[in-house]
Structure formats: C-alpha cells, structure tokens
Design a protein around this motif. Structure first.
Motif, PDB file in Angstrom:
ATOM      1  N   LYS A  54       0.867  -1.172   0.000  1.00  0.00           N
ATOM      2  CA  LYS A  54       0.000   0.000   0.000  1.00  0.00           C
ATOM      3  C   LYS A  54       0.905   1.223   0.000  1.00  0.00           C
ATOM      4  O   LYS A  54       1.732   1.405   0.888  1.00  0.00           O
ATOM      5  N   LEU A  55       0.776   2.060  -1.026  1.00  0.00           N
ATOM      6  CA  LEU A  55       1.610   3.256  -1.144  1.00  0.00           C
ATOM      7  C   LEU A  55       1.019   4.413  -0.357  1.00  0.00           C
ATOM      8  O   LEU A  55       1.742   5.163   0.292  1.00  0.00           O
ATOM      9  N   GLU A  56      -0.271   4.557  -0.469  1.00  0.00           N
ATOM     10  CA  GLU A  56      -1.026   5.550   0.281  1.00  0.00           C
ATOM     11  C   GLU A  56      -2.484   5.118   0.214  1.00  0.00           C
ATOM     12  O   GLU A  56      -2.795   4.082  -0.366  1.00  0.00           O
ATOM     13  N   LYS A  57      -3.359   5.918   0.765  1.00  0.00           N
ATOM     14  CA  LYS A  57      -4.769   5.530   0.789  1.00  0.00           C
ATOM     15  C   LYS A  57      -5.252   5.238  -0.634  1.00  0.00           C
ATOM     16  O   LYS A  57      -5.125   6.078  -1.527  1.00  0.00           O
ATOM     17  N   ASN A  58      -5.768   4.018  -0.835  1.00  0.00           N
ATOM     18  CA  ASN A  58      -6.349   3.560  -2.102  1.00  0.00           C
ATOM     19  C   ASN A  58      -5.346   3.404  -3.247  1.00  0.00           C
ATOM     20  O   ASN A  58      -5.744   3.177  -4.386  1.00  0.00           O
ATOM     21  N   LEU A  59      -4.048   3.497  -2.982  1.00  0.00           N
ATOM     22  CA  LEU A  59      -3.039   3.375  -4.030  1.00  0.00           C
ATOM     23  C   LEU A  59      -2.107   2.216  -3.678  1.00  0.00           C
ATOM     24  O   LEU A  59      -1.507   2.210  -2.599  1.00  0.00           O
ATOM     25  N   PHE A  60      -1.985   1.257  -4.603  1.00  0.00           N
ATOM     26  CA  PHE A  60      -1.243   0.027  -4.331  1.00  0.00           C
ATOM     27  C   PHE A  60      -0.234  -0.252  -5.435  1.00  0.00           C
ATOM     28  O   PHE A  60      -0.508  -0.034  -6.610  1.00  0.00           O
ATOM     29  N   ASP A  61       0.932  -0.740  -5.023  1.00  0.00           N
ATOM     30  CA  ASP A  61       1.954  -1.207  -5.945  1.00  0.00           C
ATOM     31  C   ASP A  61       1.898  -2.733  -5.916  1.00  0.00           C
ATOM     32  O   ASP A  61       2.119  -3.347  -4.867  1.00  0.00           O
ATOM     33  N   TYR A 100      -8.802  -9.915  -3.007  1.00  0.00           N
ATOM     34  CA  TYR A 100      -9.033 -10.662  -4.237  1.00  0.00           C
ATOM     35  C   TYR A 100      -8.558  -9.852  -5.450  1.00  0.00           C
ATOM     36  O   TYR A 100      -7.889 -10.384  -6.340  1.00  0.00           O
ATOM     37  N   CYS A 101      -8.868  -8.594  -5.478  1.00  0.00           N
ATOM     38  CA  CYS A 101      -8.462  -7.719  -6.577  1.00  0.00           C
ATOM     39  C   CYS A 101      -6.937  -7.670  -6.688  1.00  0.00           C
ATOM     40  O   CYS A 101      -6.380  -7.809  -7.778  1.00  0.00           O
ATOM     41  N   LEU A 102      -6.258  -7.495  -5.556  1.00  0.00           N
ATOM     42  CA  LEU A 102      -4.798  -7.421  -5.537  1.00  0.00           C
ATOM     43  C   LEU A 102      -4.142  -8.762  -5.851  1.00  0.00           C
ATOM     44  O   LEU A 102      -3.043  -8.810  -6.396  1.00  0.00           O
ATOM     45  N   GLY A 103      -4.823  -9.858  -5.490  1.00  0.00           N
ATOM     46  CA  GLY A 103      -4.248 -11.188  -5.685  1.00  0.00           C
ATOM     47  C   GLY A 103      -4.638 -11.867  -6.981  1.00  0.00           C
ATOM     48  O   GLY A 103      -4.005 -12.844  -7.386  1.00  0.00           O
ATOM     49  N   VAL A 104      -5.684 -11.390  -7.645  1.00  0.00           N
ATOM     50  CA  VAL A 104      -6.157 -12.045  -8.866  1.00  0.00           C
ATOM     51  C   VAL A 104      -6.255 -11.060 -10.030  1.00  0.00           C
ATOM     52  O   VAL A 104      -5.647 -11.256 -11.078  1.00  0.00           O
ATOM     53  N   TYR A 105      -7.029 -10.020  -9.864  1.00  0.00           N
ATOM     54  CA  TYR A 105      -7.306  -9.103 -10.965  1.00  0.00           C
ATOM     55  C   TYR A 105      -6.042  -8.371 -11.427  1.00  0.00           C
ATOM     56  O   TYR A 105      -5.750  -8.328 -12.630  1.00  0.00           O
ATOM     57  N   CYS A 106      -5.284  -7.828 -10.493  1.00  0.00           N
ATOM     58  CA  CYS A 106      -4.057  -7.100 -10.858  1.00  0.00           C
ATOM     59  C   CYS A 106      -3.013  -8.018 -11.500  1.00  0.00           C
ATOM     60  O   CYS A 106      -2.445  -7.660 -12.542  1.00  0.00           O
ATOM     61  N   PRO A 107      -2.739  -9.214 -10.940  1.00  0.00           N
ATOM     62  CA  PRO A 107      -1.798 -10.115 -11.619  1.00  0.00           C
ATOM     63  C   PRO A 107      -2.254 -10.517 -13.025  1.00  0.00           C
ATOM     64  O   PRO A 107      -1.427 -10.683 -13.919  1.00  0.00           O
TER      65      PRO A 107
END
Length: 148
Positions: A54-61, A100-107
């Motif tokens: 998590k980089l900041e609120k609602n922003l993810f690397d 789920y989004c970070l583990g499936v959709y983004c990859p």
C-alpha cells in the motif's frame, strides 16, 4: 451516502491503472555458448509470486514475480526473472474484495507484460522463443487462501 465534493456514493467502486512498469529484470545463460550444441529437449520450470504494498490511501503497488528456469539434463540452460509491476488506484471495496483484486485481478493485468518480456529475452538470448501458458490466478488465490 453522497459525497458532495466528488459527486460519488461511498458504495461506488473505482479501479484505475496508474502505471505499468518493470521493477526488475534478469536473464542468465551461464553455460553459453556451449549450450547451443545441446539437443533441444528442455525441462522448463516456472515460479510465480505476487506481492503488493500500500503506497497511500487507495493506491497500491502490485508486483508479479515470474522466474523461469530451463534445464537440459541437469545443466542450467538459462534463467529468466521478471518483476512486472503496476500501480493501481482501488477505492470502495471491502477488505475481502480488495485482497481478491490485488491477488487475482491485478496479476491478470500484469501477466501478459511478463510473458512478453520473457519471450523477448529468451529469443534475444539465442534460444527458441518461450511462450508461457496462461495462468489461473483465481485458482492460485483460492488455493493459497483456504481457511483452515
């Protein structure tokens, strides 16, 4: 509930791709040029790993790490490692849906970039182009998140 400043409801989900980039890249062929004399009957292994910060609120690397090793007999022909990353803005999801989004959709978004990078690296290394099979990130996520 309506947020007058942004004219969106708090229940609204927002997903945006801010940036796709290569974080780390490596190709090694430690036994070249002698490996070009080998009969091409390789054993290919592929290791995938997904991490996010998590980089900041609602922003993810999110980073998809793909390591491919190719052997003939027990000799390492080449090793290719790609850390394909993306910065994603995600708002309005429950914790479960966010994971789920970070583990499936983004990859799933990052994988084609990784596959293309590996394919290009192997052909530039003098080897037949390597095209990775599609990956079922949904199945991997569910297997790794089974409640015990």
């Amino acid at each position: 509930m309506l947020n007058k400043k942004n004219n969106i409801t708090n229940d609204e989900v927002t997903f945006q791709i801010h940036k796709i980039y290569v974080k780390d890249l490596s190709f090694e062929s430690p036994n070249s040029p002698n490996v070009f004399k080998e009969n091409w009957n390789p054993k290919i292994s592929c290791d995938l790993n997904n991490i996010f910060d998590k980089l900041e609120k609602n922003l993810f690397d999110v980073t998809l790490r793909v390591i491919v090793k190719v052997h003939i007999n027990l000799k390492l022909i080449f090793l290719c490692e790609v850390h394909q990353s993306g910065i994603f803005y995600i708002q309005g999801m429950s914790k479960k849906k966010l994971l789920y989004c970070l583990g499936v959709y983004c990859p799933n978004i990052l994988f084609p970039y990784s596959r293309e990078c590996i394919s290009n690296l192997t052909s530039k290394g003098g080897f037949p182009q390597l095209n990775l099979e599609p990956v079922n990130f949904d199945s991997m996520f569910n297997k790794n998140n089974i409640k015990k």
